[in-house]
Design a protein around this motif. Structure first.
Motif, PDB file in Angstrom:
ATOM      1  N   ASN B 103       0.807  -1.219   0.000  1.00 61.28           N
ATOM      2  CA  ASN B 103       0.000   0.000   0.000  1.00 61.28           C
ATOM      3  C   ASN B 103       0.844   1.274   0.000  1.00 61.28           C
ATOM      4  OD1 ASN B 103      -2.713  -1.199   0.045  1.00 61.28           O
ATOM      5  ND2 ASN B 103      -1.960  -2.089   1.967  1.00 61.28           N
ATOM      6  N   ARG B 104       2.156   1.062  -0.191  1.00 60.78           N
ATOM      7  CA  ARG B 104       3.071   2.190  -0.384  1.00 60.78           C
ATOM      8  C   ARG B 104       3.049   3.200   0.746  1.00 60.78           C
ATOM      9  NH1 ARG B 104       3.382   3.423  -6.712  1.00 60.78           N
ATOM     10  NH2 ARG B 104       3.804   1.285  -7.271  1.00 60.78           N
ATOM     11  N   ARG B 105       3.197   2.686   1.945  1.00 56.21           N
ATOM     12  CA  ARG B 105       3.213   3.580   3.094  1.00 56.21           C
ATOM     13  C   ARG B 105       4.304   3.177   4.053  1.00 56.21           C
ATOM     14  NH1 ARG B 105      -3.025   3.331   4.909  1.00 56.21           N
ATOM     15  NH2 ARG B 105      -2.543   1.115   4.768  1.00 56.21           N
ATOM     16  N   VAL B 121      14.058   1.787   1.844  1.00 52.28           N
ATOM     17  CA  VAL B 121      13.090   1.130   0.952  1.00 52.28           C
ATOM     18  C   VAL B 121      13.618   0.969  -0.468  1.00 52.28           C
ATOM     19  CG1 VAL B 121      11.124   1.893   2.340  1.00 52.28           C
ATOM     20  CG2 VAL B 121      11.883   3.326   0.433  1.00 52.28           C
ATOM     21  N   ALA B 122      14.867   1.387  -0.689  1.00 55.60           N
ATOM     22  CA  ALA B 122      15.445   1.363  -2.037  1.00 55.60           C
ATOM     23  C   ALA B 122      15.537  -0.051  -2.614  1.00 55.60           C
ATOM     24  CB  ALA B 122      16.828   2.021  -2.029  1.00 55.60           C
ATOM     25  N   GLY B 125      12.818  -0.865  -4.674  1.00 54.48           N
ATOM     26  CA  GLY B 125      12.525   0.065  -5.773  1.00 54.48           C
ATOM     27  C   GLY B 125      11.639   1.234  -5.381  1.00 54.48           C
ATOM     28  N   TYR B 126      11.578   1.538  -4.077  1.00 53.15           N
ATOM     29  CA  TYR B 126      10.746   2.654  -3.643  1.00 53.15           C
ATOM     30  C   TYR B 126      11.602   3.802  -3.114  1.00 53.15           C
ATOM     31  CZ  TYR B 126       6.728  -0.381  -4.139  1.00 53.15           C
ATOM     32  OH  TYR B 126       5.762  -1.186  -4.669  1.00 53.15           O
ATOM     33  N   TYR B 127      10.981   4.958  -2.917  1.00 53.44           N
ATOM     34  CA  TYR B 127      11.654   6.077  -2.270  1.00 53.44           C
ATOM     35  C   TYR B 127      10.635   7.030  -1.671  1.00 53.44           C
ATOM     36  CZ  TYR B 127      10.608   9.356  -6.111  1.00 53.44           C
ATOM     37  OH  TYR B 127       9.973  10.166  -7.015  1.00 53.44           O
ATOM     38  N   TYR B 128      11.140   7.943  -0.849  1.00 49.34           N
ATOM     39  CA  TYR B 128      10.304   8.982  -0.258  1.00 49.34           C
ATOM     40  C   TYR B 128      10.608  10.274  -0.999  1.00 49.34           C
ATOM     41  CZ  TYR B 128       8.544  12.291   3.228  1.00 49.34           C
ATOM     42  OH  TYR B 128       7.870  13.316   3.862  1.00 49.34           O
ATOM     43  N   ARG B 209       3.724   8.538   2.462  1.00 48.80           N
ATOM     44  CA  ARG B 209       3.586   7.854   1.190  1.00 48.80           C
ATOM     45  C   ARG B 209       4.964   7.451   0.651  1.00 48.80           C
ATOM     46  NH1 ARG B 209      -0.908   8.948  -1.805  1.00 48.80           N
ATOM     47  NH2 ARG B 209      -1.403  10.908  -0.761  1.00 48.80           N
ATOM     48  N   LEU B 210       5.050   6.270   0.079  1.00 50.73           N
ATOM     49  CA  LEU B 210       6.262   5.871  -0.641  1.00 50.73           C
ATOM     50  C   LEU B 210       5.951   5.874  -2.132  1.00 50.73           C
ATOM     51  CD1 LEU B 210       7.340   2.805   1.550  1.00 50.73           C
ATOM     52  CD2 LEU B 210       8.234   5.147   1.661  1.00 50.73           C
TER      53      LEU B 210
END
Lengths: 470, 470
Positions: B103-105, B121-122, B125-128, B209-210
């Motif tokens: 849920n990208r949080r 979270v890298a 493949g995610y980031y803030y 959110r991410l």
């Protein structure tokens, strides 16, 4: 006393701009939420900010409650009188006051119709992003009050992301400017007013953001035998890092409804779910995304998937989807639209629980959603002529919202709380948290005269609610 | 009395988590805003929400004012004591509590450092997204307080667009949950708290959110002889419908500064302006946008324009840009960073007026901006050892903000009002509009104990301000 008030209002706006006869007032006894009704004491149609201010001053001086109203398309009863309020209709304030292409802003009056703004700026390649299904009739003032969404808010955000400034008539008649410059310093009052459902004052002017139309738009239609596969495809698309402009889903009963409506697509009988996936942006990137989306759907057992072969086909698909609410009339004499939000990952589980609620009450429930946002619109089909069925539909809707809250979601995505979901606010908030919100309302609306008793459960107040006779 | 309070605080957080000796306290007499100082009465380091609540209860019961503080990188003096407040430092509350990729949080404590979230979270493949220049040290709690921006907020929005929910300790010690579900119903309290500069309570937990990292990123560097051409290229890029992830500009003096810093790029002497333009997204669309951007620059008389040939080159360009504030130290013993916002279309005119202000005060002003947003950061160079020059620099900054307000802009884009720009709030708001904001503050912070006297001009209050001795 009654006549005296009407005379005073007529002196401000002109006698032709005040309705006070019962036969005129009944038109205003409900909005898009049809479960409850209430006749207003009068309806006033001001034409300027000054008139709104004078009307509000006149009413508040006499402690007469009032309700701002746009096109009356709201779905949670935000514009329904609960105790003979005066309705202040803003439909005469419908001017486009200013367009500033270079800085991508427009200034409109509250009664300006949503779609007209996009039409007015289309010749220069711009548009206004929030696109509720009612955009041909709903007003931007109403959109601001409800923080309206639309199919494309997955990528572009809801109304609050597009409002830069407001002119507000406070419930005591004072006129203030809120925002209107880029990056307003201090507290985000524009943000708190947007979505406040007319409980903090009457917005008389708004500055909104214009967007450049994307270079290209392409739409994929995917048909699934099983709704679970469609749900998983939704998650997979988002997980792939694609942010579609829209990601809409309809389930089997919803498909049955839209196929019986005015814009059938020709979906096969018994289809489990349809996804409508739109991507937009720079032309060169589109094809690649479309290919990825089609691949994802294929991995999730899609029965048929294709990109629109031309604009006519794309329009056909969207017309079919956008008529979804109205088309439920072909399946049932009455329907109730709910508006819940869930974390996307819980979609399959929530759908199962909605099916259980449907069985429990013996009512069919069609599901239409902005699936990318996890924003569900269960359409509860019922027949108000059958004694008790209206109450059952309302209860089933409340049960659905309880499920949404249980999984960490919300009781409204874009339709607002209004009168419909006041009690369900307790699914989300503690009494203390609700009291904090009420105190913020009191800053703007200390005597609860402006759209009284909306949004919040009021255990201490005895509100008389007249149910529809059915 | 003093000792008694320290004893009480030590009983809550432990004696090692309270500072009260003068030599320890001086470290906390200013933050990133160096023009003013004030020694706190004590500094407390709670480790849990319960400790924050107990500390706040203890202080508020005795009417002792207090200030929440993160890393102290704020640029408008939001964490500077004005009258011996107790500082509540949140640096011990620096846990990453939860990551929900689906849920990208993420849920973090306020002392969690901005960049650490992207790093954590890298691997998936995610980031803030919000990326203030101070992101290696600044905390997400501080970012929420200031509604921090960053180079990439042109496309991705500022902090408020990335905060979903907050746990808040009110100034009376009560703990409330604000938001935290998607599409919170009722009023947008998360929105009003974000950017409230610590004046409404102390945030002890935040859900953010991410975003999925874009498939590809490419950066263009464009060198112009004339700043006017660079300004026009900015407008042209936006008008072409491209939304760059970042669109940064430096003028001649800023270039001189960064070239003398730790990360020189090798720009030729006397260059008028540099644009750093980054686009991101689906790989297939990038090349096309890069070509369009290069074409626009060529039409605006660019001297040299090129896309980064590899990641190393791109990093070199960004390091050069991100050190801009600090690098001013090579040009001048002191500098003051301003933070104004203007409608993009007024850029050339505003730059001329800033040049006039520079001449008037005899102080060099370097300009570094998030040009796409119209967010200017004039860096006013001065020497605090020269009598009167600090005051001149402050006045020049205020004049720049007056220009921003004159053209319909704002006095802060992302650094907040703090103590620095309290008087300049009157450039934007009428007294009534300021009073409305104060009333909203009073809902949360009725006794003005939590970060007192920040943001708003207080004519009725006599605040003792200790100027830096220089």
């Amino acid at each position: 006393m009654e006549d005296e008030l009407i005379t005073q209002l007529a002196a401000i706006v002109g006698p032709e701009a005040v309705l006070s006869k019962y036969e005129d007032l009944v038109t205003y006894e409900c909005d898009g939420y049809v479960i409850q009704r209430g006749v207003p004491r009068a309806v006033v149609f001001p034409s300027t900010t000054e008139e709104v201010s004078a009307v509000v001053k006149c009413l508040s001086a006499q402690n007469v409650p009032f309700i701002p109203r746009g096109a009356g398309t709201g779905l949670s009863g935000g514009a329904i009188p609960l105790g003979g309020e005066v309705i202040i209709s803003l439909v005469r304030m419908r001017k486009l006051l200013e367009v500033d292409f270079e800085n991508r802003r427009a200034v409109v009056q509250p009664g300006f119709v949503n779609l007209k703004l996009s039409n007015a700026v289309a010749h220069r390649g711009y548009y206004y992003a929030p696109d509720p299904s009612s955009q041909r009739t709903c007003t931007i003032g109403g959109n601001v009050a409800e923080n309206a969404g639309g199919a494309h808010c997955l990528k572009y955000g809801v109304t609050t992301n597009h409002v830069l400034g407001l002119e507000l008539v406070l419930p005591d008649g004072e006129v203030v400017d809120i925002g209107g410059v880029p990056d307003v310093p201090g507290y985000d009052l524009v943000g708190i007013l947007t979505g406040s459902e007319g409980t903090m004052g009457i917005v008389t002017k708004m500055t909104v953001r214009l967007l450049k139309k994307p270079e290209q738009v392409q739409t994929v239609l995917a048909q699934f035998d099983r709704v679970e596969d469609a749900s998983r495809a939704v998650s997979d698309i988002i997980a792939a890092g694609i942010i579609p402009a829209a990601l809409e889903m309809m389930d089997e009963i919803a498909i049955e409804g839209v196929e019986a409506g005015n814009y059938p697509v020709g979906y096969p009988k018994g289809l489990g779910a349809v996804l409508l996936i739109e991507v937009d942006g720079i032309a060169a990137g589109i094809e690649d995304q479309i290919r990825q989306i089609i691949d994802v759907c294929k991995r999730r057992n899609v029965r048929e998937v294709k990109a629109a072969s031309d604009e006519a086909e794309r329009t056909r698909w969207w017309n079919n989807r956008k008529q979804a609410f109205g088309a439920m009339g072909t399946l049932s004499p009455d329907y109730l639209v709910q508006d819940g939000v869930i974390p996307r990952s819980r979609l399959p589980e929530v759908l199962e629980r909605i099916t259980a609620i449907s069985r429990k009450y013996g009512l069919r429930i069609a599901n239409v959603f902005h699936a990318g946002d996890g924003n569900l619109h269960p359409l509860i089909l019922f027949d108000s002529r059958v004694p008790g069925e209206t109450e059952k539909a309302v209860q089933a809707g409340s049960d659905v919202l309880q499920v949404c809250a249980d999984v960490g979601g919300s009781i409204t995505g874009e339709h607002g709380v209004g009168i419909e979901k006041r009690e369900e606010m307790t699914y989300i908030f503690s009494r203390e948290e609700i009291d904090l919100q009420l105190k913020v309302r009191d800053v703007f609306n200390p005597h609860n005269l402006c759209n009284p008793d909306k949004i919040f459960p009021s255990p201490s107040r005895c509100v008389e609610v007249r149910r529809a006779s059915g």
